[in-house]
Design a protein around this motif. Structure first.
Motif, PDB file in Angstrom:
ATOM      1  N   VAL A  38       0.836  -1.205   0.000  1.00 49.61           N
ATOM      2  CA  VAL A  38       0.000   0.000   0.000  1.00 49.61           C
ATOM      3  C   VAL A  38       0.869   1.253   0.000  1.00 49.61           C
ATOM      4  CG1 VAL A  38      -1.578   1.374   1.410  1.00 49.61           C
ATOM      5  CG2 VAL A  38      -2.024  -1.043   1.061  1.00 49.61           C
ATOM      6  N   ASN A  39       1.930   1.239   0.800  1.00 49.85           N
ATOM      7  CA  ASN A  39       2.815   2.402   0.841  1.00 49.85           C
ATOM      8  C   ASN A  39       3.431   2.689  -0.521  1.00 49.85           C
ATOM      9  OD1 ASN A  39       2.398   2.911   3.570  1.00 49.85           O
ATOM     10  ND2 ASN A  39       4.084   1.606   4.225  1.00 49.85           N
ATOM     11  N   TYR A  40       3.914   1.646  -1.197  1.00 54.21           N
ATOM     12  CA  TYR A  40       4.493   1.839  -2.525  1.00 54.21           C
ATOM     13  C   TYR A  40       3.430   2.260  -3.531  1.00 54.21           C
ATOM     14  CZ  TYR A  40       9.064  -0.107  -1.291  1.00 54.21           C
ATOM     15  OH  TYR A  40      10.311  -0.328  -0.742  1.00 54.21           O
ATOM     16  N   ALA A  41       2.242   1.655  -3.440  1.00 58.25           N
ATOM     17  CA  ALA A  41       1.164   2.008  -4.366  1.00 58.25           C
ATOM     18  C   ALA A  41       0.766   3.474  -4.193  1.00 58.25           C
ATOM     19  CB  ALA A  41      -0.037   1.093  -4.145  1.00 58.25           C
ATOM     20  N   GLY A  99       2.423  10.231  -6.582  1.00 54.62           N
ATOM     21  CA  GLY A  99       3.545  10.853  -7.284  1.00 54.62           C
ATOM     22  C   GLY A  99       3.210  11.214  -8.720  1.00 54.62           C
ATOM     23  N   VAL A 100       2.605  10.288  -9.448  1.00 56.81           N
ATOM     24  CA  VAL A 100       2.302  10.563 -10.857  1.00 56.81           C
ATOM     25  C   VAL A 100       1.172  11.576 -10.999  1.00 56.81           C
ATOM     26  CG1 VAL A 100       3.136   8.311 -11.643  1.00 56.81           C
ATOM     27  CG2 VAL A 100       0.717   8.583 -11.030  1.00 56.81           C
ATOM     28  N   ARG A 101       0.345  11.719  -9.961  1.00 55.95           N
ATOM     29  CA  ARG A 101      -0.721  12.729 -10.001  1.00 55.95           C
ATOM     30  C   ARG A 101      -0.228  14.104  -9.574  1.00 55.95           C
ATOM     31  NH1 ARG A 101      -4.128   8.241  -8.566  1.00 55.95           N
ATOM     32  NH2 ARG A 101      -5.936   8.149  -9.970  1.00 55.95           N
ATOM     33  N   GLY A 102       0.966  14.159  -8.997  1.00 54.42           N
ATOM     34  CA  GLY A 102       1.489  15.430  -8.520  1.00 54.42           C
ATOM     35  C   GLY A 102       1.017  15.811  -7.138  1.00 54.42           C
ATOM     36  N   THR A 103       0.361  14.874  -6.459  1.00 50.15           N
ATOM     37  CA  THR A 103      -0.180  15.166  -5.129  1.00 50.15           C
ATOM     38  C   THR A 103       0.920  15.456  -4.114  1.00 50.15           C
ATOM     39  OG1 THR A 103      -2.026  13.685  -5.610  1.00 50.15           O
ATOM     40  CG2 THR A 103      -1.704  14.298  -3.314  1.00 50.15           C
ATOM     41  N   ASP A 104       2.082  14.808  -4.284  1.00 48.70           N
ATOM     42  CA  ASP A 104       3.161  14.930  -3.300  1.00 48.70           C
ATOM     43  C   ASP A 104       4.177  16.014  -3.632  1.00 48.70           C
ATOM     44  OD1 ASP A 104       2.210  12.900  -1.687  1.00 48.70           O
ATOM     45  OD2 ASP A 104       3.334  11.336  -2.702  1.00 48.70           O
ATOM     46  N   ASP A 105       3.900  16.831  -4.634  1.00 49.83           N
ATOM     47  CA  ASP A 105       4.896  17.829  -5.052  1.00 49.83           C
ATOM     48  C   ASP A 105       5.215  18.828  -3.949  1.00 49.83           C
ATOM     49  OD1 ASP A 105       4.952  16.565  -7.467  1.00 49.83           O
ATOM     50  OD2 ASP A 105       3.849  18.111  -8.573  1.00 49.83           O
ATOM     51  N   GLU A 106       4.205  19.164  -3.132  1.00 49.42           N
ATOM     52  CA  GLU A 106       4.418  20.138  -2.057  1.00 49.42           C
ATOM     53  C   GLU A 106       4.185  19.492  -0.696  1.00 49.42           C
ATOM     54  OE1 GLU A 106       5.581  23.073  -2.683  1.00 49.42           O
ATOM     55  OE2 GLU A 106       5.465  22.796  -4.859  1.00 49.42           O
ATOM     56  N   TRP A 153      -4.855  -1.268  -3.862  1.00 46.79           N
ATOM     57  CA  TRP A 153      -4.499  -0.530  -5.074  1.00 46.79           C
ATOM     58  C   TRP A 153      -5.483   0.618  -5.318  1.00 46.79           C
ATOM     59  CZ3 TRP A 153      -0.770   0.736  -8.089  1.00 46.79           C
ATOM     60  CH2 TRP A 153      -1.033   1.341  -9.318  1.00 46.79           C
ATOM     61  N   GLY A 154      -6.754   0.385  -5.102  1.00 43.52           N
ATOM     62  CA  GLY A 154      -7.766   1.389  -5.390  1.00 43.52           C
ATOM     63  C   GLY A 154      -7.788   2.559  -4.435  1.00 43.52           C
ATOM     64  N   TYR A 155      -7.020   2.459  -3.343  1.00 41.59           N
ATOM     65  CA  TYR A 155      -6.968   3.540  -2.362  1.00 41.59           C
ATOM     66  C   TYR A 155      -6.555   4.861  -3.019  1.00 41.59           C
ATOM     67  CZ  TYR A 155      -5.498   6.034   1.878  1.00 41.59           C
ATOM     68  OH  TYR A 155      -5.337   6.959   2.873  1.00 41.59           O
ATOM     69  N   THR A 156      -5.452   4.838  -3.749  1.00 40.37           N
ATOM     70  CA  THR A 156      -5.022   6.033  -4.482  1.00 40.37           C
ATOM     71  C   THR A 156      -4.810   5.747  -5.964  1.00 40.37           C
ATOM     72  OG1 THR A 156      -2.704   5.577  -3.911  1.00 40.37           O
ATOM     73  CG2 THR A 156      -3.904   7.121  -2.492  1.00 40.37           C
ATOM     74  N   GLY A 157      -4.975   4.478  -6.375  1.00 44.88           N
ATOM     75  CA  GLY A 157      -4.747   4.118  -7.769  1.00 44.88           C
ATOM     76  C   GLY A 157      -6.037   4.057  -8.570  1.00 44.88           C
ATOM     77  N   GLY A 158      -5.894   3.947  -9.885  1.00 46.35           N
ATOM     78  CA  GLY A 158      -7.063   3.861 -10.753  1.00 46.35           C
ATOM     79  C   GLY A 158      -7.621   5.223 -11.108  1.00 46.35           C
ATOM     80  N   LYS A 159      -8.709   5.214 -11.878  1.00 47.13           N
ATOM     81  CA  LYS A 159      -9.298   6.470 -12.347  1.00 47.13           C
ATOM     82  C   LYS A 159     -10.068   7.205 -11.254  1.00 47.13           C
ATOM     83  CE  LYS A 159      -9.719   4.970 -17.163  1.00 47.13           C
ATOM     84  NZ  LYS A 159     -10.655   4.744 -18.313  1.00 47.13           N
ATOM     85  N   LYS A 160     -10.664   6.461 -10.335  1.00 48.01           N
ATOM     86  CA  LYS A 160     -11.438   7.077  -9.266  1.00 48.01           C
ATOM     87  C   LYS A 160     -11.003   6.517  -7.909  1.00 48.01           C
ATOM     88  CE  LYS A 160     -15.563   8.098 -12.010  1.00 48.01           C
ATOM     89  NZ  LYS A 160     -17.033   7.914 -12.132  1.00 48.01           N
ATOM     90  N   PRO A 161      -9.809   6.914  -7.433  1.00 49.99           N
ATOM     91  CA  PRO A 161      -9.330   6.394  -6.145  1.00 49.99           C
ATOM     92  C   PRO A 161     -10.217   6.841  -4.994  1.00 49.99           C
ATOM     93  CG  PRO A 161      -7.973   8.223  -6.903  1.00 49.99           C
ATOM     94  CD  PRO A 161      -8.891   7.877  -8.036  1.00 49.99           C
ATOM     95  N   TYR A 162     -10.642   5.889  -4.186  1.00 55.04           N
ATOM     96  CA  TYR A 162     -11.575   6.242  -3.119  1.00 55.04           C
ATOM     97  C   TYR A 162     -10.890   7.017  -1.989  1.00 55.04           C
ATOM     98  CZ  TYR A 162      -9.741   2.010  -0.847  1.00 55.04           C
ATOM     99  OH  TYR A 162      -8.926   1.056  -0.304  1.00 55.04           O
ATOM    100  N   GLY A 163      -9.549   6.932  -1.920  1.00 44.51           N
ATOM    101  CA  GLY A 163      -8.827   7.733  -0.939  1.00 44.51           C
ATOM    102  C   GLY A 163      -8.948   9.221  -1.203  1.00 44.51           C
TER     103      GLY A 163
END
Length: 294
Positions: free
Chosen positions: A55-58, A64-71, A128-138
């Motif tokens: 989960v941590n890596y996912a 990361g690819v969404r840019g959420t962690d940039d700041e 995986w669906g926590y932050t992955g996929g088109k509609k992450p529920y996280g």
């Protein structure tokens, strides 16, 4: 290419007590029925640890690819920092999920609890669906539900039932307790990230509640998690041992309620993991002491 130390940091090994706690608590609940099985517990621990790291890596990859962690305020993220290529981080996540699945299959085989195979598939999909996929529920504020269900209820109750074949009051109460501790850790993490998450549209429960109410929710989760085990005291007074961890919980709650510096919330994450693990271990001690001392 990330260094070994960076991969370890990316796995966030300091939060792994959150994975071990429900297995310890679930095994202790099984022992309360004189049915603890160390081999089954080891397999359950492998499943929980590998899912936690996966989960941590996912999350690292997807955020990361969404840019959420940039700041982001906090420890290293492999993808956002450029320490590792996104493909490498994604591969690491799925390797962990695959290994968790193998350990899960072994646990199903030795316990004969075949229905848990379906639960395992759901757990990996949810991870995986926590932050992955088109509609992450996280990103919709449902991450806390996933954490409570899978790192609280499923991990604890699953551990107990694979060893004892049935559940007892201790398993249920400790499942809810460990789930609340896991939710508290997530809430502290998300309170720290409210400004950045709000900017990128990541609507965690903390963002939806707003800063003040999210902090109060953290304190309430810790409070309820410590109140519930009192229900077990009439059956085993040694359960009171778990309250040796209460000063640390009070300290964590005060930090979250009072600190204005978001970086100051980072130590609380480690504290929540230690509290969860400590409560689980002390519950296990209480079960064994009661059985052998009375």
């Amino acid at each position: 290419m990330a260094t070994p130390a960076q991969w370890v940091e990316g796995a966030r090994l300091r939060t792994l007590p959150m994975a071990a706690a429900p297995v310890i608590a679930g095994t202790a609940a099984a022992q309360a029925m004189h049915a603890a099985r160390p081999g089954h517990a080891v397999l359950a621990l492998l499943v929980a640890l590998l899912l936690q790291v996966g989960v941590n890596y996912a999350n690292d990859y997807s955020d990361g690819v969404r840019g959420t962690d940039d700041e982001r305020v906090g420890p290293l993220r492999l993808t956002a920092s450029g320490a590792a290529a996104p493909r490498e981080v994604k591969t690491a996540a799925f390797v962990c999920f695959g290994l968790a699945a193998l350990a899960g299959v072994a646990l199903v085989l030795v316990s004969q609890q075949w229905w848990l195979a379906v639960v395992g598939i759901l757990a990996i999909a949810a991870a995986w669906g926590y932050t992955g996929g088109k509609k992450p529920y996280g990103y919709m504020g449902l991450g806390d539900v996933f954490v409570f269900v899978f790192f609280g209820l499923v991990a604890t109750l699953g551990t107990t039932i694979t060893q004892a074949g049935r559940l007892n009051a201790g398993a249920w109460i400790m499942a809810v307790t460990t789930g609340l501790f896991a939710c508290a850790l997530l809430m502290a993490n998300n309170v720290r990230d409210i400004p950045g998450d709000r900017t990128v549209g990541k609507k965690t429960l903390a963002v939806r509640l707003g800063d003040p109410r999210a902090r109060l929710t953290f304190a309430a989760e810790l409070f309820v998690a410590f109140v519930l085990p009192l229900l077990l005291v009439p059956h085993n007074p040694w359960v009171l041992l778990i309250y040796a961890m209460s000063p640390l919980a009070v300290g964590a709650a005060m930090t979250v309620l009072q600190t204005t510096e978001r970086r100051g919330l980072i130590p609380v994450l480690k504290q929540c993991g230690f509290i969860n693990l400590g409560v689980a271990v002390l519950y296990a001690v209480a079960v064994w002491v009661y059985q052998f001392v009375g």
